[in-house]
Design a protein around this motif. Structure first.
Motif, mmCIF file in Angstrom:
data_model
loop_
_atom_site.group_PDB
_atom_site.id
_atom_site.type_symbol
_atom_site.label_atom_id
_atom_site.label_comp_id
_atom_site.label_asym_id
_atom_site.label_seq_id
_atom_site.Cartn_x
_atom_site.Cartn_y
_atom_site.Cartn_z
ATOM 1 N N MET A 236 0.832 -1.203 0.000
ATOM 2 C CA MET A 236 0.000 0.000 0.000
ATOM 3 C C MET A 236 0.868 1.255 0.000
ATOM 4 S SD MET A 236 -2.786 1.353 2.812
ATOM 5 C CE MET A 236 -1.494 1.772 4.003
ATOM 6 N N GLN A 237 1.868 1.298 0.880
ATOM 7 C CA GLN A 237 2.745 2.461 0.945
ATOM 8 C C GLN A 237 3.488 2.661 -0.373
ATOM 9 O OE1 GLN A 237 2.435 0.127 3.210
ATOM 10 N NE2 GLN A 237 2.433 0.958 5.292
ATOM 11 N N LEU A 238 3.962 1.564 -0.960
ATOM 12 C CA LEU A 238 4.688 1.662 -2.224
ATOM 13 C C LEU A 238 3.772 2.123 -3.354
ATOM 14 C CD1 LEU A 238 6.843 -1.572 -1.913
ATOM 15 C CD2 LEU A 238 7.686 0.779 -1.873
ATOM 16 N N ALA A 239 2.511 1.725 -3.292
ATOM 17 C CA ALA A 239 1.560 2.165 -4.317
ATOM 18 C C ALA A 239 1.430 3.682 -4.316
ATOM 19 C CB ALA A 239 0.201 1.511 -4.079
ATOM 20 N N TRP A 240 1.369 4.277 -3.129
ATOM 21 C CA TRP A 240 1.259 5.735 -3.034
ATOM 22 C C TRP A 240 2.593 6.415 -3.299
ATOM 23 C CZ3 TRP A 240 -3.032 8.378 -3.284
ATOM 24 C CH2 TRP A 240 -4.227 7.779 -2.887
ATOM 25 N N ILE A 241 3.676 5.841 -2.813
ATOM 26 C CA ILE A 241 4.994 6.439 -3.025
ATOM 27 C C ILE A 241 5.302 6.548 -4.511
ATOM 28 C CG2 ILE A 241 7.480 6.036 -2.769
ATOM 29 C CD1 ILE A 241 6.863 4.901 0.013
#
Length: 268
Positions: A236-241
């Motif tokens: 999830m974090q990588l998707a936004w990053i």
């Protein structure tokens, strides 16, 4: 709800609650933020895709990922790794070979499905909050039947990540020879995050470690599966990053190409 006729003896009837939900926290805030941020990103990306300019910095071989590879006949030849075989009509994106496939990879991503199901479709918007629709059919109808094709879009995303990596490598070799600047750091940082997001995909995790009955007999795959699993927890974090790094990379290259400021150079 259990009816009076079939309710076990001694059991109490469920409370009749008129409220939509008993949650008193700001459960609506995460879906709202998701709508705002995704809408802003889509608006920026759409404008940039159809600008058809300020995507290539010839002095340093910087190419924005929004235009890689450039395949229309209006593209700069150096930015066209696979030729220029599409007409330069305004409605056709210059990176029409990769953009639709990357969009499908993200749309079918397990995290993004959760994000836009809850935010745009309110299905449901949060735990313990009723669905925004009267009926529920899951992913059994068109176009949601295509969600299971995510595993195939993953292979395509890997190929596109290789293209983005090649763009980042080429950026170190300007017409004047080897060079290194802030643009190189941004390109490398972006492609690194794109790789992290891609291989943290649930499909990748299954490909690496799936269908194994004994991890002890496959130590290499187990090690790889452990690493992918570590990234998968942060999917999830990588998707936004990566949405952020894509915008930063594109905006920086656009600014250089437009002449708004110069690249900060460290070597050459």
């Amino acid at each position: 709800m259990t009816s009076t006729a079939t309710r076990p003896r001694g059991a109490r009837a469920r409370a009749a609650i008129a409220a939509r939900t008993l949650r008193t926290d700001r459960w609506w805030f995460p879906p709202l933020i998701t709508v705002v941020l995704l809408s802003a990103w889509l608006a920026y990306g759409t404008v940039r895709i159809f600008m058809h300019k300020w995507y290539w910095v010839a002095e340093y071989h910087y190419l924005t990922p929004f235009y890689s590879p450039c395949i229309t006949d209006r593209c700069v030849p150096e930015a066209s790794h696979f030729g220029q075989f599409l007409p330069g009509w305004w409605i056709i994106p210059d990176a029409a070979l990769t953009l639709p496939l990357l969009l499908l990879f993200r749309l079918t991503c397990y995290y993004y499905r959760k994000a836009y199901y809850r935010s745009f479709w309110l299905s449901p918007p949060a735990c313990a909050v009723p669905d925004g629709h009267q009926s529920y059919s899951g992913e059994t109808r068109f176009p949601l039947l295509g969600q299971n094709a995510h595993r195939y879009f993953f292979y395509i995303a890997v190929l596109i990540s290789l293209i983005n990596t090649w763009d980042a490598v080429l950026a170190f070799h300007s017409p004047e020879g080897f060079g290194f600047g802030l643009g190189n750091l941004i390109l490398v940082g972006n492609v690194t995050m794109l790789w992290a997001y891609t291989i943290s995909c649930h499909s990748c995790r299954h490909i690496v470690g799936g269908r194994l009955k004994h991890f002890s007999k496959h130590p290499v795959r187990y090690k790889a599966w452990t690493g992918v699993s570590w990234l998968n927890v942060r999917h999830m974090q990588l998707a936004w990053i990566t949405l952020g790094t894509l915008v930063v990379t594109d905006f920086y290259i656009m600014a250089l190409a437009a002449g708004w400021f110069s690249d900060l150079r460290f070597i050459n």
